[in-house]
Design a protein around this motif. Structure first.
Motif, PDB file in Angstrom:
ATOM      1  N   PHE A  37      -8.167  -3.638   1.076  1.00 37.25           N
ATOM      2  CA  PHE A  37      -7.164  -2.584   1.235  1.00 37.25           C
ATOM      3  C   PHE A  37      -6.240  -2.516   0.016  1.00 37.25           C
ATOM      4  CE2 PHE A  37      -7.514  -2.912   6.122  1.00 37.25           C
ATOM      5  CZ  PHE A  37      -8.449  -1.895   6.155  1.00 37.25           C
ATOM      6  N   ILE A  38      -5.889  -3.660  -0.528  1.00 36.94           N
ATOM      7  CA  ILE A  38      -5.046  -3.673  -1.727  1.00 36.94           C
ATOM      8  C   ILE A  38      -5.776  -3.002  -2.890  1.00 36.94           C
ATOM      9  CG2 ILE A  38      -3.978  -5.165  -3.460  1.00 36.94           C
ATOM     10  CD1 ILE A  38      -3.437  -7.177  -1.163  1.00 36.94           C
ATOM     11  N   ASP A  39      -7.029  -3.343  -3.060  1.00 38.54           N
ATOM     12  CA  ASP A  39      -7.814  -2.744  -4.139  1.00 38.54           C
ATOM     13  C   ASP A  39      -7.924  -1.230  -3.990  1.00 38.54           C
ATOM     14  OD1 ASP A  39      -8.238  -5.178  -5.324  1.00 38.54           O
ATOM     15  OD2 ASP A  39     -10.232  -5.480  -4.463  1.00 38.54           O
ATOM     16  N   ARG A  40      -7.953  -0.731  -2.760  1.00 42.25           N
ATOM     17  CA  ARG A  40      -8.068   0.708  -2.502  1.00 42.25           C
ATOM     18  C   ARG A  40      -6.720   1.413  -2.609  1.00 42.25           C
ATOM     19  NH1 ARG A  40     -10.241   4.327  -1.986  1.00 42.25           N
ATOM     20  NH2 ARG A  40     -11.386   4.878  -0.111  1.00 42.25           N
ATOM     21  N   ILE A  53      -0.220   1.195   5.887  1.00 48.98           N
ATOM     22  CA  ILE A  53      -0.743  -0.113   6.294  1.00 48.98           C
ATOM     23  C   ILE A  53       0.283  -1.196   6.015  1.00 48.98           C
ATOM     24  CG2 ILE A  53      -2.378  -1.919   5.588  1.00 48.98           C
ATOM     25  CD1 ILE A  53      -4.557   0.137   5.542  1.00 48.98           C
ATOM     26  N   GLN A  54       0.482  -2.054   7.018  1.00 45.50           N
ATOM     27  CA  GLN A  54       1.284  -3.269   6.864  1.00 45.50           C
ATOM     28  C   GLN A  54       0.358  -4.469   6.990  1.00 45.50           C
ATOM     29  OE1 GLN A  54       2.812  -5.101  10.298  1.00 45.50           O
ATOM     30  NE2 GLN A  54       2.306  -6.785   8.912  1.00 45.50           N
ATOM     31  N   LEU A  55       0.219  -5.214   5.927  1.00 51.57           N
ATOM     32  CA  LEU A  55      -0.536  -6.458   5.963  1.00 51.57           C
ATOM     33  C   LEU A  55       0.361  -7.594   6.430  1.00 51.57           C
ATOM     34  CD1 LEU A  55      -2.367  -6.388   2.494  1.00 51.57           C
ATOM     35  CD2 LEU A  55      -3.266  -5.605   4.697  1.00 51.57           C
ATOM     36  N   LEU A  79       4.720  -6.942  -4.781  1.00 55.95           N
ATOM     37  CA  LEU A  79       5.425  -7.664  -3.722  1.00 55.95           C
ATOM     38  C   LEU A  79       6.795  -7.042  -3.469  1.00 55.95           C
ATOM     39  CD1 LEU A  79       4.637 -10.029  -1.944  1.00 55.95           C
ATOM     40  CD2 LEU A  79       5.837 -11.554  -3.511  1.00 55.95           C
ATOM     41  N   ARG A  80       7.504  -6.672  -4.532  1.00 51.38           N
ATOM     42  CA  ARG A  80       8.801  -6.007  -4.358  1.00 51.38           C
ATOM     43  C   ARG A  80       8.631  -4.659  -3.656  1.00 51.38           C
ATOM     44  NH1 ARG A  80      10.405  -8.653  -9.187  1.00 51.38           N
ATOM     45  NH2 ARG A  80       9.405  -7.084 -10.494  1.00 51.38           N
ATOM     46  N   GLN A  81       7.579  -3.931  -4.014  1.00 47.63           N
ATOM     47  CA  GLN A  81       7.345  -2.633  -3.372  1.00 47.63           C
ATOM     48  C   GLN A  81       7.097  -2.802  -1.883  1.00 47.63           C
ATOM     49  OE1 GLN A  81       7.420   0.146  -5.414  1.00 47.63           O
ATOM     50  NE2 GLN A  81       7.406   1.463  -3.625  1.00 47.63           N
ATOM     51  N   TRP A  82       6.229  -3.730  -1.534  1.00 51.13           N
ATOM     52  CA  TRP A  82       5.841  -3.917  -0.130  1.00 51.13           C
ATOM     53  C   TRP A  82       6.952  -4.521   0.720  1.00 51.13           C
ATOM     54  CZ3 TRP A  82       0.816  -7.027  -1.503  1.00 51.13           C
ATOM     55  CH2 TRP A  82      -0.140  -6.153  -2.054  1.00 51.13           C
ATOM     56  N   CYS A  83       7.731  -5.420   0.154  1.00 54.87           N
ATOM     57  CA  CYS A  83       8.695  -6.197   0.948  1.00 54.87           C
ATOM     58  C   CYS A  83      10.138  -5.741   0.774  1.00 54.87           C
ATOM     59  CB  CYS A  83       8.610  -7.683   0.575  1.00 54.87           C
ATOM     60  SG  CYS A  83       6.996  -8.411   0.865  1.00 54.87           S
ATOM     61  N   CYS A  84      10.427  -4.986  -0.291  1.00 54.23           N
ATOM     62  CA  CYS A  84      11.808  -4.597  -0.589  1.00 54.23           C
ATOM     63  C   CYS A  84      11.962  -3.078  -0.646  1.00 54.23           C
ATOM     64  CB  CYS A  84      12.272  -5.221  -1.899  1.00 54.23           C
ATOM     65  SG  CYS A  84      12.087  -7.017  -2.000  1.00 54.23           S
ATOM     66  N   SER A  85      11.334  -2.429  -1.604  1.00 50.00           N
ATOM     67  CA  SER A  85      11.564  -0.998  -1.839  1.00 50.00           C
ATOM     68  C   SER A  85      11.108  -0.127  -0.674  1.00 50.00           C
ATOM     69  CB  SER A  85      10.854  -0.553  -3.122  1.00 50.00           C
ATOM     70  OG  SER A  85      11.265  -1.316  -4.220  1.00 50.00           O
ATOM     71  N   GLN A 117       1.212  -0.406   2.021  1.00 50.14           N
ATOM     72  CA  GLN A 117       2.614  -0.055   1.753  1.00 50.14           C
ATOM     73  C   GLN A 117       3.598  -1.168   2.113  1.00 50.14           C
ATOM     74  OE1 GLN A 117       0.536   2.229   3.425  1.00 50.14           O
ATOM     75  NE2 GLN A 117       0.187   3.292   1.486  1.00 50.14           N
ATOM     76  N   TYR A 118       3.196  -2.082   3.004  1.00 50.47           N
ATOM     77  CA  TYR A 118       4.143  -3.081   3.500  1.00 50.47           C
ATOM     78  C   TYR A 118       3.449  -4.434   3.668  1.00 50.47           C
ATOM     79  CZ  TYR A 118       6.525   1.219   4.896  1.00 50.47           C
ATOM     80  OH  TYR A 118       7.091   2.464   4.896  1.00 50.47           O
TER      81      TYR A 118
END
Length: 245
Positions: A191-194, A169-171, A230-236, A198-199
């Motif tokens: 979705f974040i709580d579940r 999922i990309q929010l 935020l780093r995971q979703w936007c960077c890593s 990923q993005y």
């Protein structure tokens, strides 16, 4: 450590001119590129709409040609932004066939395709098709499902489905910032709580309207999600796409 935009890779951006509802002309693409550069974001995946049967259905060849022209413009104007290929592919009944025939662009040369659910239809056919595609080994990222009315109504079931079948999922950043209303924000937080996000992408369309988050909005996103997520979703995770992981 506070979040920084320097390692951000925006995986969802309408930056190519004259191809969808993003920039109408090269000058507007340049303005958006300069906006990214001011933020410190140096890599952007071009995800122009692919909606069959409409004017927004440029072939992969046209997308790559447009991307090369915009990159040349950035380079000649000292805009330190590297463009990477992709598409935002509207869900449609020939999706499996077009993927099988190599007609659609994955994100940044990876094995993952960005698929936009329909805003007007239910989700049964979408989920059936996604199950077929994941069964055949395709990597699917759903574009901003939190904005889709039918998904908002059954967010818990969709969360269970994506976790079971390995769909990502990309929010949209704007959903968390309240730009798309309370239903989108509430569904994004669900979705974040579940644990099925990923993005986080900007879904930028220009340097003025629907532009990427500014510096203050990035601070608000950090407050909402936390620096690590935020780093995971936007960077890593985007870096993994670019490296072919």
């Amino acid at each position: 450590m506070a979040f920084s935009c320097r390692e951000v890779i925006d995986i969802h951006a309408h930056i190519l001119p004259g191809i969808d509802d993003g920039p109408a002309a090269l000058e507007q693409s340049l303005a958006l590129g300069r906006y990214y550069a001011r933020l410190g974001i140096a890599r952007v995946i071009c995800t122009s709409h692919f909606i069959p049967g409409t004017a927004w259905a440029a072939s992969r060849e046209i997308v790559l040609e447009k991307m090369a022209a915009v990159q040349d413009c950035f380079d000649s104007n000292a805009v330190d932004v590297t463009l990477l290929p992709g598409m935002e592919i509207a869900f449609h009944r020939k999706l499996v066939e077009r993927l099988e025939h190599g007609q659609l662009l994955p994100l940044a040369g990876s094995s993952r395709f960005l698929v936009e659910p329909s805003f007007n239809d239910g989700v049964d056919e979408l989920l059936e098709t996604l199950e077929i595609l994941t069964g055949r080994g395709y990597g699917i990222i759903l574009a901003h499902p939190e904005r889709i009315p039918a998904i908002q109504e059954m967010a818990e079931a969709v969360a269970g489905f994506v976790l079971k079948h390995g769909v990502e999922i990309q929010l949209n950043a704007g959903s968390l910032l309240g730009r798309f209303g309370s239903d989108s924000r509430r569904t994004a937080l669900r979705f974040i709580d579940r644990g099925c996000v990923q993005y986080l992408g900007s879904d930028a369309h220009g340097a003025e309207a629907r532009r990427p988050p500014d510096a203050g909005e990035w601070l608000e996103l950090e407050r909402i999600a936390g620096s690590d997520r935020l780093r995971q979703w936007c960077c890593s995770n985007p870096a993994g796409l670019v490296s072919g992981e």
